[in-house]
Design a protein around this motif. Structure first.
Motif, PDB file in Angstrom:
ATOM      1  N   LEU A 170       0.828  -1.205   0.000  1.00  0.00           N
ATOM      2  CA  LEU A 170       0.000   0.000   0.000  1.00  0.00           C
ATOM      3  C   LEU A 170       0.866   1.260   0.000  1.00  0.00           C
ATOM      4  CD1 LEU A 170      -2.961   0.969   0.097  1.00  0.00           C
ATOM      5  CD2 LEU A 170      -2.746   1.017   2.579  1.00  0.00           C
ATOM      6  N   CYS A 171       1.913   1.251   0.796  1.00  0.00           N
ATOM      7  CA  CYS A 171       2.836   2.398   0.830  1.00  0.00           C
ATOM      8  C   CYS A 171       3.529   2.589  -0.520  1.00  0.00           C
ATOM      9  CB  CYS A 171       3.869   2.217   1.935  1.00  0.00           C
ATOM     10  SG  CYS A 171       3.201   2.473   3.584  1.00  0.00           S
ATOM     11  N   CYS A 172       3.929   1.483  -1.156  1.00  0.00           N
ATOM     12  CA  CYS A 172       4.563   1.586  -2.478  1.00  0.00           C
ATOM     13  C   CYS A 172       3.587   2.155  -3.500  1.00  0.00           C
ATOM     14  CB  CYS A 172       5.098   0.230  -2.913  1.00  0.00           C
ATOM     15  SG  CYS A 172       6.569  -0.286  -2.001  1.00  0.00           S
ATOM     16  N   ALA A 173       2.321   1.751  -3.433  1.00  0.00           N
ATOM     17  CA  ALA A 173       1.313   2.307  -4.332  1.00  0.00           C
ATOM     18  C   ALA A 173       1.127   3.801  -4.063  1.00  0.00           C
ATOM     19  CB  ALA A 173      -0.010   1.560  -4.161  1.00  0.00           C
ATOM     20  N   PHE A 174       1.162   4.194  -2.798  1.00  0.00           N
ATOM     21  CA  PHE A 174       1.052   5.605  -2.434  1.00  0.00           C
ATOM     22  C   PHE A 174       2.233   6.398  -2.996  1.00  0.00           C
ATOM     23  CE2 PHE A 174       1.658   9.076   0.713  1.00  0.00           C
ATOM     24  CZ  PHE A 174       0.479   9.752   0.468  1.00  0.00           C
ATOM     25  N   ILE A 175       3.429   5.829  -2.933  1.00  0.00           N
ATOM     26  CA  ILE A 175       4.628   6.487  -3.470  1.00  0.00           C
ATOM     27  C   ILE A 175       4.486   6.679  -4.973  1.00  0.00           C
ATOM     28  CG2 ILE A 175       7.105   6.186  -3.893  1.00  0.00           C
ATOM     29  CD1 ILE A 175       7.200   4.771  -1.127  1.00  0.00           C
ATOM     30  N   VAL A 176       4.013   5.654  -5.664  1.00  0.00           N
ATOM     31  CA  VAL A 176       3.804   5.768  -7.114  1.00  0.00           C
ATOM     32  C   VAL A 176       2.786   6.861  -7.409  1.00  0.00           C
ATOM     33  CG1 VAL A 176       2.906   4.562  -9.142  1.00  0.00           C
ATOM     34  CG2 VAL A 176       4.510   3.403  -7.617  1.00  0.00           C
ATOM     35  N   GLY A 177       1.735   6.929  -6.619  1.00  0.00           N
ATOM     36  CA  GLY A 177       0.733   7.980  -6.805  1.00  0.00           C
ATOM     37  C   GLY A 177       1.315   9.374  -6.611  1.00  0.00           C
ATOM     38  N   LEU A 178       2.158   9.530  -5.606  1.00  0.00           N
ATOM     39  CA  LEU A 178       2.802  10.827  -5.380  1.00  0.00           C
ATOM     40  C   LEU A 178       3.731  11.193  -6.539  1.00  0.00           C
ATOM     41  CD1 LEU A 178       3.698  10.686  -1.577  1.00  0.00           C
ATOM     42  CD2 LEU A 178       1.978  12.121  -2.677  1.00  0.00           C
ATOM     43  N   MET A 179       4.431  10.203  -7.068  1.00  0.00           N
ATOM     44  CA  MET A 179       5.321  10.475  -8.203  1.00  0.00           C
ATOM     45  C   MET A 179       4.515  10.878  -9.439  1.00  0.00           C
ATOM     46  SD  MET A 179       8.268   7.581  -7.943  1.00  0.00           S
ATOM     47  CE  MET A 179       8.781   7.895  -9.611  1.00  0.00           C
ATOM     48  N   ARG A 180       3.406  10.200  -9.681  1.00  0.00           N
ATOM     49  CA  ARG A 180       2.583  10.525 -10.846  1.00  0.00           C
ATOM     50  C   ARG A 180       1.979  11.914 -10.733  1.00  0.00           C
ATOM     51  NH1 ARG A 180      -0.625   5.799 -13.515  1.00  0.00           N
ATOM     52  NH2 ARG A 180      -1.048   7.630 -14.758  1.00  0.00           N
ATOM     53  N   ALA A 181       1.677  12.331  -9.508  1.00  0.00           N
ATOM     54  CA  ALA A 181       1.120  13.670  -9.286  1.00  0.00           C
ATOM     55  C   ALA A 181       2.227  14.724  -9.194  1.00  0.00           C
ATOM     56  CB  ALA A 181       0.287  13.675  -8.007  1.00  0.00           C
ATOM     57  N   ARG A 182       3.460  14.300  -9.399  1.00  0.00           N
ATOM     58  CA  ARG A 182       4.634  15.191  -9.340  1.00  0.00           C
ATOM     59  C   ARG A 182       4.794  15.854  -7.975  1.00  0.00           C
ATOM     60  NH1 ARG A 182       6.988  14.029 -13.902  1.00  0.00           N
ATOM     61  NH2 ARG A 182       5.961  14.459 -15.860  1.00  0.00           N
ATOM     62  N   LYS A 183       4.429  15.126  -6.914  1.00  0.00           N
ATOM     63  CA  LYS A 183       4.595  15.648  -5.557  1.00  0.00           C
ATOM     64  C   LYS A 183       5.765  15.000  -4.841  1.00  0.00           C
ATOM     65  CE  LYS A 183      -0.154  17.002  -4.981  1.00  0.00           C
ATOM     66  NZ  LYS A 183      -1.308  17.044  -4.123  1.00  0.00           N
ATOM     67  N   LEU A 184       6.419  14.048  -5.507  1.00  0.00           N
ATOM     68  CA  LEU A 184       7.582  13.374  -4.934  1.00  0.00           C
ATOM     69  C   LEU A 184       8.598  13.155  -6.044  1.00  0.00           C
ATOM     70  CD1 LEU A 184       8.739  11.974  -2.382  1.00  0.00           C
ATOM     71  CD2 LEU A 184       7.737   9.857  -3.219  1.00  0.00           C
ATOM     72  N   ARG A 185       9.815  13.617  -5.813  1.00  0.00           N
ATOM     73  CA  ARG A 185      10.860  13.487  -6.821  1.00  0.00           C
ATOM     74  C   ARG A 185      11.405  12.070  -6.841  1.00  0.00           C
ATOM     75  NH1 ARG A 185      14.744  18.426  -7.108  1.00  0.00           N
ATOM     76  NH2 ARG A 185      15.269  17.202  -8.913  1.00  0.00           N
ATOM     77  N   GLU A 186      12.002  11.710  -7.962  1.00  0.00           N
ATOM     78  CA  GLU A 186      12.476  10.351  -8.164  1.00  0.00           C
ATOM     79  C   GLU A 186      13.529   9.937  -7.147  1.00  0.00           C
ATOM     80  OE1 GLU A 186      12.323  12.612 -10.624  1.00  0.00           O
ATOM     81  OE2 GLU A 186      10.676  11.818 -11.834  1.00  0.00           O
ATOM     82  N   ARG A 187      14.442  10.851  -6.821  1.00  0.00           N
ATOM     83  CA  ARG A 187      15.522  10.460  -5.906  1.00  0.00           C
ATOM     84  C   ARG A 187      14.980  10.122  -4.513  1.00  0.00           C
ATOM     85  NH1 ARG A 187      18.939  15.994  -5.046  1.00  0.00           N
ATOM     86  NH2 ARG A 187      17.187  17.314  -4.502  1.00  0.00           N
ATOM     87  N   TYR A 188      13.925  10.804  -4.082  1.00  0.00           N
ATOM     88  CA  TYR A 188      13.319  10.474  -2.794  1.00  0.00           C
ATOM     89  C   TYR A 188      12.487   9.200  -2.912  1.00  0.00           C
ATOM     90  CZ  TYR A 188      14.682  15.258  -1.787  1.00  0.00           C
ATOM     91  OH  TYR A 188      15.386  16.405  -1.636  1.00  0.00           O
ATOM     92  N   ALA A 189      11.831   9.026  -4.052  1.00  0.00           N
ATOM     93  CA  ALA A 189      11.013   7.831  -4.251  1.00  0.00           C
ATOM     94  C   ALA A 189      11.883   6.577  -4.235  1.00  0.00           C
ATOM     95  CB  ALA A 189      10.247   7.928  -5.562  1.00  0.00           C
ATOM     96  N   ILE A 190      13.057   6.649  -4.820  1.00  0.00           N
ATOM     97  CA  ILE A 190      13.959   5.494  -4.824  1.00  0.00           C
ATOM     98  C   ILE A 190      14.315   5.117  -3.391  1.00  0.00           C
ATOM     99  CG2 ILE A 190      16.301   4.751  -5.432  1.00  0.00           C
ATOM    100  CD1 ILE A 190      15.945   6.365  -8.028  1.00  0.00           C
ATOM    101  N   MET A 191      14.614   6.114  -2.576  1.00  0.00           N
ATOM    102  CA  MET A 191      14.956   5.839  -1.183  1.00  0.00           C
ATOM    103  C   MET A 191      13.793   5.140  -0.477  1.00  0.00           C
ATOM    104  SD  MET A 191      15.781   8.557   1.853  1.00  0.00           S
ATOM    105  CE  MET A 191      14.158   9.268   1.686  1.00  0.00           C
ATOM    106  N   TRP A 192      12.568   5.615  -0.689  1.00  0.00           N
ATOM    107  CA  TRP A 192      11.413   5.013  -0.036  1.00  0.00           C
ATOM    108  C   TRP A 192      11.121   3.624  -0.586  1.00  0.00           C
ATOM    109  CZ3 TRP A 192      10.573   6.728   4.434  1.00  0.00           C
ATOM    110  CH2 TRP A 192      10.708   8.065   4.739  1.00  0.00           C
TER     111      TRP A 192
END
Length: 123
Positions: A13-35
């Motif tokens: 669920l958290c990974c899906a949330f991260i993908v959603g944030l990336m698609r909405a451009r609210k989370l940058r790739e470098r932070y998403a990779i860490m998460w």
């Protein structure tokens, strides 16, 4: 085993949330990779909880939960330091851009003044 399934579900669920944030451009790739890396570690530990028990015993923790809390604190301190560094760089960049903008505005005012003087001389 149901607790493990709950943990796996939470990680997914958290990974899906991260993908959603990336698609909405609210989370940058470098932070998403860490998460995502953190999520993979948690996913692995949820599937194989004996690894967590072994790591806790190997590092001298009495309970695996204490080891998890220690690791969480270390990760949060690391994230805090990284974000503080990024904020410092952003503030420096903003200051540099503000100074450059001020210099450009001053130059524009000088050129406008020179243009007005030339127009009044020509008239």
């Amino acid at each position: 085993m149901p607790v493990n399934l709950l943990a796996v579900g939470c990680v997914l669920l958290c990974c899906a949330f991260i993908v959603g944030l990336m698609r909405a451009r609210k989370l940058r790739e470098r932070y998403a990779i860490m998460w995502f890396v953190l999520g993979l570690v948690l996913f692995f530990l949820a599937l194989f909880p004996r690894v967590l028990v072994y790591l806790a015993e190997a590092t001298g923790f009495e309970l695996p939960s204490n080891f998890v809390f220690f690791c969480a604190i270390v990760v949060l301190i690391g994230v805090s330091l990284q974000l503080s560094s990024a904020l410092g760089h952003a503030e420096e960049r903003m200051r540099t851009l503000a100074e450059a903008t001020a210099l450009v505005e001053e130059r524009v005012r000088e050129l406008e003044t020179m243009l007005r003087q030339k127009e009044s001389d020509d008239a």
